[in-house]
Write a protein that holds these residues in place. Structure first.
Motif, PDB file in Angstrom:
ATOM      1  N   TYR A 195       0.867  -1.188   0.000  1.00  0.00           N
ATOM      2  CA  TYR A 195       0.000   0.000   0.000  1.00  0.00           C
ATOM      3  C   TYR A 195       0.897   1.228   0.000  1.00  0.00           C
ATOM      4  N   LYS A 196       0.722   2.054  -0.993  1.00  0.00           N
ATOM      5  CA  LYS A 196       1.565   3.243  -1.134  1.00  0.00           C
ATOM      6  C   LYS A 196       0.941   4.410  -0.381  1.00  0.00           C
ATOM      7  N   ASP A 197       1.599   4.867   0.649  1.00  0.00           N
ATOM      8  CA  ASP A 197       1.135   5.999   1.456  1.00  0.00           C
ATOM      9  C   ASP A 197       2.310   6.961   1.607  1.00  0.00           C
ATOM     10  N   GLU A 198       2.391   7.907   0.697  1.00  0.00           N
ATOM     11  CA  GLU A 198       3.543   8.795   0.648  1.00  0.00           C
ATOM     12  C   GLU A 198       3.122  10.257   0.556  1.00  0.00           C
ATOM     13  N   VAL A 199       4.033  11.095   1.005  1.00  0.00           N
ATOM     14  CA  VAL A 199       3.823  12.550   0.969  1.00  0.00           C
ATOM     15  C   VAL A 199       4.961  13.179   0.174  1.00  0.00           C
ATOM     16  N   LYS A 200       4.600  14.167  -0.636  1.00  0.00           N
ATOM     17  CA  LYS A 200       5.620  14.963  -1.317  1.00  0.00           C
ATOM     18  C   LYS A 200       5.632  16.335  -0.666  1.00  0.00           C
ATOM     19  N   ALA A 201       6.809  16.754  -0.220  1.00  0.00           N
ATOM     20  CA  ALA A 201       6.879  18.010   0.516  1.00  0.00           C
ATOM     21  C   ALA A 201       8.143  18.788   0.188  1.00  0.00           C
ATOM     22  N   SER A 202       8.060  20.084   0.446  1.00  0.00           N
ATOM     23  CA  SER A 202       9.226  20.962   0.385  1.00  0.00           C
ATOM     24  C   SER A 202       9.423  21.537   1.774  1.00  0.00           C
ATOM     25  N   HIS A 203      10.645  21.948   2.069  1.00  0.00           N
ATOM     26  CA  HIS A 203      10.853  22.563   3.386  1.00  0.00           C
ATOM     27  C   HIS A 203      11.913  23.649   3.319  1.00  0.00           C
ATOM     28  N   ILE A 204      11.862  24.468   4.344  1.00  0.00           N
ATOM     29  CA  ILE A 204      12.893  25.480   4.577  1.00  0.00           C
ATOM     30  C   ILE A 204      13.469  25.168   5.947  1.00  0.00           C
ATOM     31  N   LEU A 205      14.768  24.972   6.010  1.00  0.00           N
ATOM     32  CA  LEU A 205      15.431  24.662   7.285  1.00  0.00           C
ATOM     33  C   LEU A 205      16.268  25.838   7.741  1.00  0.00           C
ATOM     34  N   ILE A 206      16.029  26.259   8.974  1.00  0.00           N
ATOM     35  CA  ILE A 206      16.911  27.210   9.643  1.00  0.00           C
ATOM     36  C   ILE A 206      17.650  26.408  10.699  1.00  0.00           C
ATOM     37  N   SER A 207      18.908  26.159  10.428  1.00  0.00           N
ATOM     38  CA  SER A 207      19.679  25.216  11.236  1.00  0.00           C
ATOM     39  C   SER A 207      20.009  25.752  12.624  1.00  0.00           C
ATOM     40  N   THR A 208      20.102  24.814  13.579  1.00  0.00           N
ATOM     41  CA  THR A 208      20.555  25.148  14.938  1.00  0.00           C
ATOM     42  C   THR A 208      21.899  24.477  15.213  1.00  0.00           C
ATOM     43  N   LYS A 209      22.635  24.197  14.127  1.00  0.00           N
ATOM     44  CA  LYS A 209      23.972  23.614  14.229  1.00  0.00           C
ATOM     45  C   LYS A 209      24.983  24.578  13.621  1.00  0.00           C
ATOM     46  N   ASP A 210      26.221  24.565  14.142  1.00  0.00           N
ATOM     47  CA  ASP A 210      27.265  25.381  13.549  1.00  0.00           C
ATOM     48  C   ASP A 210      27.956  24.598  12.435  1.00  0.00           C
ATOM     49  N   LYS A 211      29.014  25.151  11.859  1.00  0.00           N
ATOM     50  CA  LYS A 211      29.685  24.507  10.730  1.00  0.00           C
ATOM     51  C   LYS A 211      30.339  23.183  11.105  1.00  0.00           C
ATOM     52  N   ASP A 212      30.579  22.970  12.415  1.00  0.00           N
ATOM     53  CA  ASP A 212      31.148  21.711  12.896  1.00  0.00           C
ATOM     54  C   ASP A 212      30.065  20.740  13.370  1.00  0.00           C
ATOM     55  N   ASN A 213      28.811  21.093  13.070  1.00  0.00           N
ATOM     56  CA  ASN A 213      27.666  20.268  13.429  1.00  0.00           C
ATOM     57  C   ASN A 213      27.425  20.194  14.933  1.00  0.00           C
ATOM     58  N   LYS A 214      27.858  21.229  15.641  1.00  0.00           N
ATOM     59  CA  LYS A 214      27.617  21.315  17.083  1.00  0.00           C
ATOM     60  C   LYS A 214      26.439  22.262  17.338  1.00  0.00           C
ATOM     61  N   ASP A 215      25.721  22.012  18.433  1.00  0.00           N
ATOM     62  CA  ASP A 215      24.558  22.844  18.754  1.00  0.00           C
ATOM     63  C   ASP A 215      24.952  24.294  18.971  1.00  0.00           C
ATOM     64  N   LEU A 216      24.101  25.197  18.484  1.00  0.00           N
ATOM     65  CA  LEU A 216      24.319  26.626  18.713  1.00  0.00           C
ATOM     66  C   LEU A 216      24.027  26.963  20.173  1.00  0.00           C
ATOM     67  N   SER A 217      24.491  28.095  20.590  1.00  0.00           N
ATOM     68  CA  SER A 217      24.177  28.582  21.943  1.00  0.00           C
ATOM     69  C   SER A 217      22.688  28.892  22.014  1.00  0.00           C
ATOM     70  N   GLU A 218      22.171  29.012  23.212  1.00  0.00           N
ATOM     71  CA  GLU A 218      20.755  29.310  23.389  1.00  0.00           C
ATOM     72  C   GLU A 218      20.377  30.626  22.724  1.00  0.00           C
ATOM     73  N   GLN A 219      21.258  31.623  22.810  1.00  0.00           N
ATOM     74  CA  GLN A 219      20.984  32.913  22.176  1.00  0.00           C
ATOM     75  C   GLN A 219      20.910  32.765  20.661  1.00  0.00           C
ATOM     76  N   LYS A 220      21.833  31.991  20.091  1.00  0.00           N
ATOM     77  CA  LYS A 220      21.848  31.785  18.645  1.00  0.00           C
ATOM     78  C   LYS A 220      20.616  30.987  18.197  1.00  0.00           C
ATOM     79  N   LYS A 221      20.185  30.046  19.031  1.00  0.00           N
ATOM     80  CA  LYS A 221      18.983  29.282  18.708  1.00  0.00           C
ATOM     81  C   LYS A 221      17.759  30.192  18.699  1.00  0.00           C
ATOM     82  N   LYS A 222      17.721  31.108  19.648  1.00  0.00           N
ATOM     83  CA  LYS A 222      16.612  32.062  19.725  1.00  0.00           C
ATOM     84  C   LYS A 222      16.562  32.910  18.461  1.00  0.00           C
TER      85      LYS A 222
END
Length: 334
Positions: free
Chosen positions: A177-204
Motif C-alpha cells: 500500500y503506497k502511502d507517501e507525501v511529497k513536501a518541500s521545506h525550509i530549514l533554519i539550522s541550529t547547528k554550527d559549521k562543525d555540526n555542534k549545537d548553537l548557543s541558546e541565544q543563537k537558537k533564539k
C-alpha cells in the motif's frame, strides 16, 4: 573507507578455512563435515571480521545491545562461527554441483579486491600483519565465487508458481500500500559549521528568523523562492526546498508527523527537530493499493530468496559440526 570495509567483509563473511589440514587435535577449533578449521586460521578470520566491522560502524559498535542483556561483542563470536559453518556447507554443495569458478574468474575478482586494499595503506598493513597474503586471499575468493554461483544457479532452477506469488500478495497486502507525501521545506539550522549545537541565544535568533520566513510564506510569497534564499539545507534549497516523495519512517518523527497532518498546498507552523527549525509545505499525497501486476516480479524475487535461505538452513542442519568450545571461548573482541 566504508567501501573497502564492505569488500573485505564480503570476502570474510563469504568464506571458510581453505587448506586447514592440521592433524593436531588441539590445533583444530572446528570441524564442518570433513573440513578442519585450525586455530590459526580462525584467529585470522576473527581479527579481520573485527577490523571490518569497526571500519564500517566504529569501535563503539561492540557495546551496543542487540538483544536483552546481550551486547554485540557477546554475540560476535557466535556470529562468526555460524557464518563459517554455513559457508563451508554451501561451498561443499557448490563443489558437488560442479559450480566452481574458473581460474580467470578468480584472478579477476582477486585483482579487484587487491586494488581496493592497495588504495588504503593502513588497511593493507593490517591485512599483512594478520598474515593474509595473496595466496590466502585467492583461495578465499575462489570459495566466495563458488558460493555466489551456487546461489545464482539455485535461483535460476528453483520454481515459484503464480499461485504462490498471488497468495503472498494477498497475505501481505498492507505491505504493498503506497502511502507517501511529497513536501518541500525550509530549514533554519541550529547547528554550527562543525555540526555542534548553537548557543541558546543563537537558537533564539534562528527561531526568530524562521518565524519571519513563515509569516512571509503564509502571506503568499513563493515558497520555492523563500527556500532558495533562506534554507540551510542547501541540497534541497537548490530545488526550491523540494524533498520529493517519502514514506513513513523515512524522516525524523516530528517532521513526518507534521507533514502527514498537512493537506496538499498547506504550510506548517514551525517544526523543530535535532537539525533546527523547519517550515514544511506539502505539495502532493499518494494513498493507494499497488496493483498485483506492478509487484509480481518483486514478490517472486522475495520468494526465491526465502527458498534459498531455507535450502541453506537445511544444509546447515544436516551438517556434522564439532566445535572446540574451550578454544573458541578464548578468542574475544576485547
Amino acid at each position: 573507507m566504508k567501501r573497502i570495509g564492505s569488500l573485505i567483509l564480503a570476502v570474510i563473511l563469504g568464506i571458510s578455512m581453505v587448506g586447514c589440514k592440521s592433524e593436531k587435535k588441539d590445533d583444530t577449533v572446528m570441524t564442518v563435515n570433513s573440513q578442519k578449521i585450525s586455530l590459526d586460521n580462525y584467529k585470522k578470520i576473527f581479527a579481520l571480521n573485527k577490523q571490518s566491522i569497526e571500519y564500517m560502524y566504529g569501535p563503539t559498535i561492540w557495546d551496543q545491545e542487540i538483544e536483552p542483556g546481550k551486547k554485540y561483542s557477546d554475540k560476535f563470536s557466535e556470529m562468526v562461527v555460524n557464518q563459517i559453518v554455513s559457508t563451508e556447507v554451501l561451498y561443499e554443495q557448490a563443489k558437488k554441483e560442479k559450480l566452481l569458478p574458473t581460474e580467470e574468474e578468480v584472478n579477476k575478482s582477486l585483482g579487484e579486491l587487491k586494488k581496493a586494499i592497495n588504495a588504503d595503506e593502513k588497511y593493507k598493513k593490517q591485512l599483512n600483519d594478520a598474515g593474509l597474503d595473496e595466496k590466502f586471499l585467492k583461495e578465499q575468493q575462489e570459495r566466495d565465487l563458488a558460493c555466489q554461483k551456487y546461489k545464482e544457479n539455485f535461483k535460476k532452477t528453483a520454481k515459484v508458481s503464480d499461485e504462490e506469488i498471488k497468495k503472498y500478495y494477498e497475505e501481505n497486502k498492507s505491505s504493498f500500500y503506497k502511502d507517501e507525501v511529497k513536501a518541500s521545506h525550509i530549514l533554519i539550522s541550529t547547528k554550527d559549521k562543525d555540526n555542534k549545537d548553537l548557543s541558546e541565544q543563537k537558537k533564539k535568533e534562528a527561531k526568530e528568523k524562521a518565524e519571519g520566513i513563515l509569516k512571509r510564506a503564509k502571506n503568499g510569497e513563493e515558497f520555492a523562492e523563500l527556500a532558495k534564499e533562506n534554507s540551510d539545507d542547501k541540497a534541497s534549497a537548490e530545488k526550491g526546498g523540494d524533498l520529493g516523495f517519502f514514506a513513513k519512517g523515512k524522516m525524523v518523527e516530528s517532521f513526518e508527523k507534521a507533514a502527514y497532518a498537512l493537506k496538499v498546498g498547506e504550510v506548517s507552523n514551525i517544526v523543530e527537530s535535532q537539525f533546527g527549525y523547519h517550515i514544511i509545505k506539502v505539495t502532493d499525497k499518494v494513498a493507494e493499493q499497488i496493483p498485483f501486476k506492478d509487484v509480481k516480479d518483486k514478490i517472486k524475487e522475495t520468494l526465491l530468496e526465502q527458498k534459498y535461505s531455507e535450502s541453506i538452513s537445511k544444509l546447515v542442519k544436516d551438517a556434522k559440526v564439532d566445535k572446540n568450545e574451550s578454544a573458541l571461548s578464548k578468542i574475544t573482541v576485547k
